[in-house]
Design a protein around this motif. Structure first.
Motif, PDB file in Angstrom:
ATOM      1  N   ARG A 165      23.282  41.755   1.272  1.00 29.48           N
ATOM      2  CA  ARG A 165      24.033  40.748   0.520  1.00 29.48           C
ATOM      3  C   ARG A 165      23.190  39.498   0.316  1.00 29.48           C
ATOM      4  NH1 ARG A 165      29.289  42.164   2.736  1.00 29.48           N
ATOM      5  NH2 ARG A 165      29.046  44.327   3.352  1.00 29.48           N
ATOM      6  N   ASP A 194      28.461  36.144   1.061  1.00 34.47           N
ATOM      7  CA  ASP A 194      28.352  37.335   1.920  1.00 34.47           C
ATOM      8  C   ASP A 194      29.006  38.543   1.255  1.00 34.47           C
ATOM      9  OD1 ASP A 194      30.624  35.553   2.492  1.00 34.47           O
ATOM     10  OD2 ASP A 194      31.330  37.182   3.756  1.00 34.47           O
ATOM     11  N   ASN A 195      29.711  38.313   0.148  1.00 36.93           N
ATOM     12  CA  ASN A 195      30.320  39.434  -0.571  1.00 36.93           C
ATOM     13  C   ASN A 195      29.613  39.695  -1.899  1.00 36.93           C
ATOM     14  OD1 ASN A 195      32.196  39.816   1.427  1.00 36.93           O
ATOM     15  ND2 ASN A 195      33.755  38.540   0.474  1.00 36.93           N
ATOM     16  N   ASP A 248      33.031  44.825  -1.074  1.00 35.59           N
ATOM     17  CA  ASP A 248      34.075  44.186  -0.266  1.00 35.59           C
ATOM     18  C   ASP A 248      35.350  43.917  -1.060  1.00 35.59           C
ATOM     19  OD1 ASP A 248      32.424  44.436   1.821  1.00 35.59           O
ATOM     20  OD2 ASP A 248      32.391  42.323   2.390  1.00 35.59           O
TER      21      ASP A 248
HETATM   22 MG    MG Z   1      32.781  40.673   3.347  1.00 37.31          MG
END
Ligand code: MG
Ligand code: AMP
Length: 550
Positions: free
Chosen positions: A213, A287-288, A297
């Motif tokens: 990511r 982070d996604n 995600d």
């Molecule tokens: Mg996530």
């Protein structure tokens, strides 16, 4: 049980440094891209969904799929002896704020495999031929912080169905191999209203060429760990962007920049595709954000019913609406800016990074226009393309936004109905016009003369544009129906499937997963799913709004 799987190719773990601490306790993990950690055993492994076609592509045999070993593998209960499961370390900006270390708090990677190249698919030339198999909801890891490492059935159904829907819509995404019930239960406060209750746990086995990511580079960068930053970036280049590696094998700054350009390009492409089908990710934290431009995600996402650029499904974002439908393109750029900051220490020059970030705006706009032209069935020959045409097409496409939001209009149904409206339709006949589009409107009382005159004004311009493009209605409908889905994973439909499943009836989950395999094709047997959101679903949890609780 090694016969179940193709041979392991653990390039990730052999290329990047591991956490030397093997205890499974929540902590800060430094100088390591991942921690070895075993999935927690489950009470049982009851398969709810298995994606046979994907399983075969991954190298499982039909016999293997039917075996209890397979069920044990996808629950993490019985791993191949050569597997070294691990959780990945990454950080992220959450809702605009740097959150520090996050990492796989409930996802555990079982291993990496080599698969056959997708022959005939041009794009696959630029992709690696490894896949990582990952279990989501398989217990605590060093990155779990204070959480339990589990995933509940409802969120796992949402991930399974949505990632597969995305794949069949032709949009880059992580894939779902299986969904199992584990027999465990955990407490969740799903409405964030203090009424916590036990919910059944599930595990989705998901698959991607890379689970790296933006936050995988941000974390070492913010910690000043330039060695790990460089190693991770070069891993991504070598394995996920192998075409960027020069014949000499020397990866220098210019390769980093090419890589960054390509990440920008893929991110823009991905978000434009979401805009095409009305997908709102809901939690576009860094982070996604996948480094290979996949949808990753699936949390409190939602699909647009009535067209509304201001809509967000995520209740945690209801105030600022940072991740609203119409802002996703800009958020992509914001996130890329954070990624640029992360790799800056390896490049040491702001200008080239700034230039690439700036070019994202134009790239996004160009891709958006191409996407909108396809949704409207406007083919553009290279010889016709010029500045004036681009400008007038942008105006035509942009003018649709206020039109579709002025009265509550179902986005999916609108484009399918537009494809069925002949280009010589008599626009003076407003009664017939109203009847033609009536299924797309949520409230017929909004269909006033004022509204109709604006609709007619837009359609008049559209008809003249079609005349200019000289495309016939049959060809136009075909072009439009190939990009405007007939079925999306409507919020209320997935919620209905979840409620049935929570009562032990998984049939609707199977039906939706079948239906969504051919989203562009009207399917007689599934006619009842080709409908707009019913009134009862308008303000119901799960149908219009979701929390991050999962
Ligand atoms: Mg996530
Ligand atoms: P998400 O909002 O799902 O992208 O998750 C953000 C972060 O929280 C990631 O580091 C997740 O691994 C972690 N996380 C979310 N749910 C859980 C859970 N039930 N147990 C452990 N970690 C979790």
């Amino acid at each position: 049980m090694s016969h179940l799987l193709p041979p392991l190719h653990p390039v990730f773990v052999s290329s990047l440094p591991a956490d030397s601490n093997l205890t499974n306790t929540s902590r800060s993990v430094e100088h390591a891209a991942y921690s070895f950690v075993a999935p927690a055993p489950t009470k049982y492994s009851k398969i709810i969904c298995c994606n046979d076609v994907l399983a075969i592509q991954l190298g499982f045999s039909k016999t293997a799929l039917a075996s209890t070993d397979f069920a044990d593998l996808i629950s993490g209960n019985h791993l191949d002896s050569t597997m070294q499961p691990y959780a990945m370390n990454y950080g992220g900006h959450q809702f605009g704020q740097w959150a520090g270390q996050l990492g796989d708090g409930r996802a555990i990677n079982l291993g990496q495999y080599k698969t056959k190249k997708n022959e005939g698919n041009e794009d696959s030339e630029n992709r690696n031929d490894y896949v990582t198999l990952q279990l989501k909801g398989s217990g605590k890891t060093p990155y779990s912080r204070r959480a339990d490492g589990m995933a509940v059935l409802r969120s796992s159904i949402r991930e399974y169905l949505c990632s597969e829907a995305m794949f069949h819509l032709g949009i880059p995404t992580t894939r779902a191999l299986s969904l199992i019930l584990t027999g465990e239960e955990v407490i969740r406060d799903k409405l964030y209203d203090g009424r916590a209750a036990y919910e059944p746990c599930a595990i989705v086995a998901r698959v991607s060429p890379s689970f790296l990511r933006f936050g995988s580079l941000q974390l070492p960068s913010t910690r000043g760990d330039l060695d790990l930053l460089k190693q991770t970036l070069e891993y991504s280049i070598k394995h996920d962007y192998p075409h960027l590696v020069p014949a000499t094998g020397v990866i220098d700054k210019s390769v980093y920049l090419q890589w960054f350009s390509e990440v920008c390009e893929r991110t823009a492409q991905l978000i434009v595709e979401w805009m095409r089908v009305g997908f709102v990710h809901g939690v576009l934290n860094t982070d996604n954000m996948s480094l290979i431009g996949e949808t990753i995600d699936f949390g409190p996402y939602g699909w647009i019913d009535n067209f509304d650029l201001n809509w967000t499904p995520n209740t945690s974002d209801a105030g600022e609406k940072r991740y609203r439908f119409g802002q996703q393109g800009y958020i992509g750029q914001w996130n890329l800016f954070q990624l640029a900051n992360a790799i800056y220490p390896l490049i040491d020059e702001a200008e080239p990074l700034q230039e690439i970030i700036t070019s994202y705006t134009q790239i996004y706009q160009d891709k958006w226009l191409a996407m909108m032209r396809s949704k409207l069935g406007i083919p553009v020959q290279q010889t016709q393309e010029n500045g004036a045409l681009i400008e007038s097409d942008v105006l035509l496409c942009k003018a649709l936004e206020p039109l579709l939001s002025r009265v509550s209009t179902d986005m999916t149904l609108f484009y399918r109905h537009l494809a069925n409206l002949n280009s010589d339709f008599d626009l003076h006949n407003t009664d017939l016009l109203t009847t033609h589009f009536s299924e797309c409107f949520y409230n017929m009382e909004e269909i006033t003369e004022d509204y109709l005159s604006i609709l007619v004004e837009w359609l008049t311009k559209y008809q003249s544009r079609l005349l200019l493009a000289s495309i016939n209605d049959v060809a136009r409908k075909e072009m439009m129906d190939n990009v405007n889905p007939c079925y999306i994973l409507r919020n209320f439909q997935v919620q209905e499937a979840i409620e049935l499943a929570e009562n032990g009836d998984y049939s609707r989950v199977s039906i939706l997963s079948e239906l969504l395999k051919k989203p562009y094709q009207q399917q007689e047997q599934y006619k009842q799913f080709e409908m707009k959101r019913p009134d009862w679903a308008m303000n119901k949890f799960g149908c219009s709004a979701l929390s991050c609780s999962s």
